[in-house]
Design a protein around this motif. Sequence first.
Motif, short mmCIF file in Angstrom:
data_model
loop_
_atom_site.label_atom_id
_atom_site.label_comp_id
_atom_site.label_asym_id
_atom_site.label_seq_id
_atom_site.Cartn_x
_atom_site.Cartn_y
_atom_site.Cartn_z
N ILE A 1 95.43 -40.59 18.45
CA ILE A 1 94.25 -39.83 18.02
C ILE A 1 94.53 -39.22 16.77
CG2 ILE A 1 91.56 -40.73 18.32
CD1 ILE A 1 91.69 -41.27 20.59
N SER A 2 93.91 -38.15 16.24
CA SER A 2 94.19 -37.16 15.60
C SER A 2 94.75 -37.33 14.82
CB SER A 2 93.64 -36.06 16.55
OG SER A 2 94.97 -35.82 16.99
N LEU A 3 96.11 -37.61 14.90
CA LEU A 3 97.40 -37.37 13.75
C LEU A 3 96.63 -38.68 12.96
CD1 LEU A 3 99.81 -36.06 16.24
CD2 LEU A 3 98.24 -34.31 14.18
N PRO A 4 97.20 -39.52 12.74
CA PRO A 4 96.91 -40.64 12.15
C PRO A 4 95.87 -40.72 11.06
CG PRO A 4 97.35 -41.39 14.31
CD PRO A 4 97.15 -40.38 14.29
N VAL A 5 94.91 -39.77 12.08
CA VAL A 5 93.43 -40.16 11.15
C VAL A 5 93.39 -39.03 9.96
CG1 VAL A 5 90.91 -39.92 11.62
CG2 VAL A 5 92.02 -40.75 12.81
N VAL A 6 93.84 -37.57 10.83
CA VAL A 6 94.22 -36.43 10.02
C VAL A 6 94.77 -37.29 8.94
CG1 VAL A 6 95.05 -34.33 9.78
CG2 VAL A 6 93.34 -35.02 11.48
N PRO B 1 100.59 -30.71 6.28
CA PRO B 1 99.97 -30.08 7.27
C PRO B 1 99.91 -30.26 8.65
CG PRO B 1 98.39 -29.94 4.95
CD PRO B 1 99.83 -31.21 4.84
N LEU B 2 100.24 -31.28 8.47
CA LEU B 2 100.95 -32.59 10.30
C LEU B 2 102.08 -31.46 10.48
CD1 LEU B 2 100.98 -36.19 9.47
CD2 LEU B 2 98.59 -33.82 10.22
N VAL B 3 102.88 -31.24 9.37
CA VAL B 3 104.48 -30.53 9.61
C VAL B 3 103.68 -28.63 10.88
CG1 VAL B 3 106.98 -28.80 9.15
CG2 VAL B 3 105.68 -31.69 8.47
N ILE B 4 103.38 -28.55 9.90
CA ILE B 4 102.66 -27.17 10.70
C ILE B 4 102.31 -27.69 11.77
CG2 ILE B 4 101.45 -24.88 10.07
CD1 ILE B 4 103.84 -25.49 8.42
N GLY C 1 94.54 -28.18 15.46
CA GLY C 1 92.64 -27.62 14.36
C GLY C 1 93.17 -26.72 12.83
N LEU C 2 93.60 -25.46 13.70
CA LEU C 2 94.04 -24.92 13.05
C LEU C 2 95.35 -24.65 12.54
CD1 LEU C 2 92.82 -20.90 14.90
CD2 LEU C 2 91.71 -22.23 13.00
N ALA C 3 96.38 -25.12 12.76
CA ALA C 3 97.32 -25.35 12.13
C ALA C 3 97.30 -26.03 10.91
CB ALA C 3 98.43 -25.87 12.70
N ILE C 4 96.14 -27.13 11.19
CA ILE C 4 95.74 -27.81 9.86
C ILE C 4 95.12 -27.05 8.41
CG2 ILE C 4 94.53 -30.16 8.66
CD1 ILE C 4 95.82 -31.34 12.13
N ASP C 5 94.39 -26.41 9.02
CA ASP C 5 93.37 -25.84 7.85
C ASP C 5 94.35 -24.73 7.58
OD1 ASP C 5 91.77 -26.84 8.96
OD2 ASP C 5 90.01 -25.32 9.95
N TYR C 6 95.34 -23.95 7.74
CA TYR C 6 95.42 -23.19 7.23
C TYR C 6 96.72 -24.14 6.02
CZ TYR C 6 93.98 -19.93 10.79
OH TYR C 6 93.14 -18.99 11.39
N ALA C 7 97.49 -24.59 6.98
CA ALA C 7 97.82 -25.70 5.62
C ALA C 7 97.60 -26.11 4.97
CB ALA C 7 98.83 -26.57 6.47
N LEU C 8 96.38 -26.68 5.07
CA LEU C 8 95.64 -27.07 3.56
C LEU C 8 94.53 -26.17 2.77
CD1 LEU C 8 94.11 -30.08 3.02
CD2 LEU C 8 92.34 -28.89 4.34
N LEU C 9 94.62 -24.72 3.08
CA LEU C 9 94.63 -24.02 2.55
C LEU C 9 95.87 -23.43 1.24
CD1 LEU C 9 92.20 -21.96 1.77
CD2 LEU C 9 93.09 -20.14 3.18
N MET C 10 96.29 -23.39 1.86
CA MET C 10 97.84 -23.47 1.72
C MET C 10 98.62 -24.24 0.91
SD MET C 10 98.43 -20.04 2.65
CE MET C 10 101.00 -20.03 2.19
N VAL C 11 98.33 -25.29 0.85
CA VAL C 11 98.61 -26.62 0.13
C VAL C 11 97.79 -26.74 -0.98
CG1 VAL C 11 99.40 -28.96 0.03
CG2 VAL C 11 99.85 -27.47 2.09
N VAL C 12 96.48 -26.42 -1.55
CA VAL C 12 95.72 -26.87 -2.28
C VAL C 12 95.59 -25.86 -3.58
CG1 VAL C 12 93.41 -26.23 -2.92
CG2 VAL C 12 93.96 -27.58 -0.57
N ARG C 13 96.18 -24.61 -3.01
CA ARG C 13 96.37 -23.24 -3.66
C ARG C 13 97.50 -23.57 -4.45
NH1 ARG C 13 93.49 -18.72 -3.76
NH2 ARG C 13 94.34 -17.17 -5.85
N ALA D 1 87.06 -30.79 12.67
CA ALA D 1 86.26 -31.86 13.75
C ALA D 1 86.55 -33.01 14.76
CB ALA D 1 84.71 -32.02 13.24
N ILE D 2 87.45 -33.27 13.59
CA ILE D 2 87.65 -34.51 14.05
C ILE D 2 89.04 -34.21 14.94
CG2 ILE D 2 89.50 -36.42 13.00
CD1 ILE D 2 88.38 -36.83 10.36
#
Length: 706
Positions: A178-183, A200-203, A238-250, A628-629
């Motif tokens: 459920i979560s991976l496609p939505v993310v 982020p999904l790879v991480i 969840g945390l892996a996506i958060d950390y990767a999101l921050l890094m890729v955005v930067r 949250a997702i």
Amino acid sequence: MLATISRAATRRPITVMLVWLLMLLIGFGLGTGVFGRLVDSVPDVPGTESERAAAHLDRVDSSGESITAVIAGTSVSDPALRSQVAGAVADLRTVSGIAEVPDPYTTRGLTSEDGRALVIPVTLKGDMKFRDEKKAVDTAAERIKRIDAPDVHVSGGLLLGQQMSGRAQEDVQRAELISLPVVLALLLVVFGGLRAASLPLVIAISGVAGAFLALFAFSQFTDISVYAIQITTMLGLGLAIDYALLMVVRFREERRHTDEVVEAVHRTVAGAGRTVLFSGLTVAVSLTGLLVFPSPFLRSMGLAVAAVVVVDMLAAITLLPALLARFGARIAPARARTGAAAAGPDAEGRVFARLARFATRRPVVVLAALVPALIVLALPAVGMRISIGDAKQLPASTEARQLYDTLGAHFPPGTGVSPVSVVVGSGAGEGTVDRVRALAGTSDARALPDGSTLVHLQPTGSVDGKAATDLVERVRQVRGDEPVEVTGVAARLVDFRAMLADRAPWAAVTVLVGIFVLLFAFTGSVLIPLRTIATTLLSLGAALGAVVWVFQDGHLAGALGAEGLGSLSLTAPPLIIAIAFGLAMDYELFILARMRETWLRTGDHQEAVVTGLRRSGRVVSCAALLLAIVFGAFMTGGFSPILQIGLGLTLAVLIDATVVRMLLVPATMALLGKRAWWAPGALRRAHDRLGVSEEEPADRPQPVGV
């Protein structure tokens, strides 16, 4: 340190990726073996009275665990059913490892008064090896299932653990589907491209593999609860996506200012990597509070989740830089949002800048409105009660829940409820057994080989309800100095509650001191850590109060596919508090990193607050929504403890990322003014020498937006 890591990752990206690929294969290969090693014995606390008495019974009592079967949906007097049941009982008595199987037709209380159901209890022999016990249980369950009746349900003992482990594996698989496609869809919206969105999904997948591997490793040394799979996978994803999101955005921001991909990676790790490093450490430190408790369950959860956080952090600062160095040239630099280019750099993140300016201009109004509101939301937590729980916590489709519901529909309350077990030592005075038995309306007693006596007191109500725990307390009050010890589910709950009350203050001190030290190392301030802890406790209290209001009091529980249970699972509050506190620090660091960069560059406190929120608000909002997702996906399983933890963490994340970080943080920073960055001279000098500081190069324009 971070510079060294980034250089190593960019010089040998293929090597780094191969190492992580190997970890991935081991995690999804060997690591998934943890599903066969899960246990459901949550409340055991070594050294407590209930544990000592249980260990004594294991040594001297020849009887082992039991499973229970219920046959319903037809008349129990039907000759065909009676013949089948008699045949099943006869066959079960010949199974190796089974000690006793009473005939339900000749044993009092095993057939219902309405004549539509009967119970077959199966008691196993004691001192069996796990393999032999499992074989006996599986054989018994398979034989009972061959009885031809509308409703045949078997559960309890080892079988219950197997059923819960299987359900845990199904829930994890469903949540991931459920979560991976939505993310991924949301990441596509954020980044506008598949390449950047896929990183982020790879991480995240690496984080899940790390979660399985960490749990499997810990299972070699300690018991791992069935709850651990959902919790660690949920948080790891969840945390892996958060950390990767921050890094890729930067990284995409840095690509605005340099065409050199490797240089952009180095700058990303120096800036966002520092934030990820401290974020991972603060989440891990928040979980060390669980190590203060002597409960193997809480300790194993703390170690396992902390290990998963560290895996996510390492993946973000090693694997992700390697991936960016190898494929980053194909990821487009960040573009100004529509209308921002014409309006100038301040146009980006303008919504968050407006919120920051509003809060900094009217800090007293913001605090006067939000702090009381959060306190009101937290009030239900004052009446929080915890319990071990029974099969009502399970989804209606599970075997154990169906057995529980069938017993409740056909038998009197308390049928099938585990008794309070009292061990009366051989040196007890005359009449002690009688005094103990007089405390309950229904009881029995039998002598044990060592000369002691085992008394079973049957409580009214649920296995760990108030009547059962009050019965435990009464036994402990009337025994005086006699050698009498109480065990059983209710006694374990009483001892678990006492353990929580005794160790909770020490756990709180451990976490708060650790968080203070890390935040000081990150910011160089002694006031910001205190302000952060205070605002985080508000969001945490509000989330915990909402969980109590829903699951304990029953408000809106039906909307989540649950029901009011009158208490929370004893696993939920400590895990919600530990994990949510760490996640709150996560978003705090995202924002503080940007504020600190501006403060060090300009020395303007007002500008630091506004620019910090403007440049971090979007990434914090996206990270919270993604988390949250993920948490919401794990709530689809219907297992009440996971629903409680999932709702608590979801609300904590959303409240913290919106109300607290977008309004309370700038308001409190405005009240503190330049004093927010103050530290005594000695601590300031210590921070300058020892603090981890890898600042951005000063010879380039500062990035704007997120």
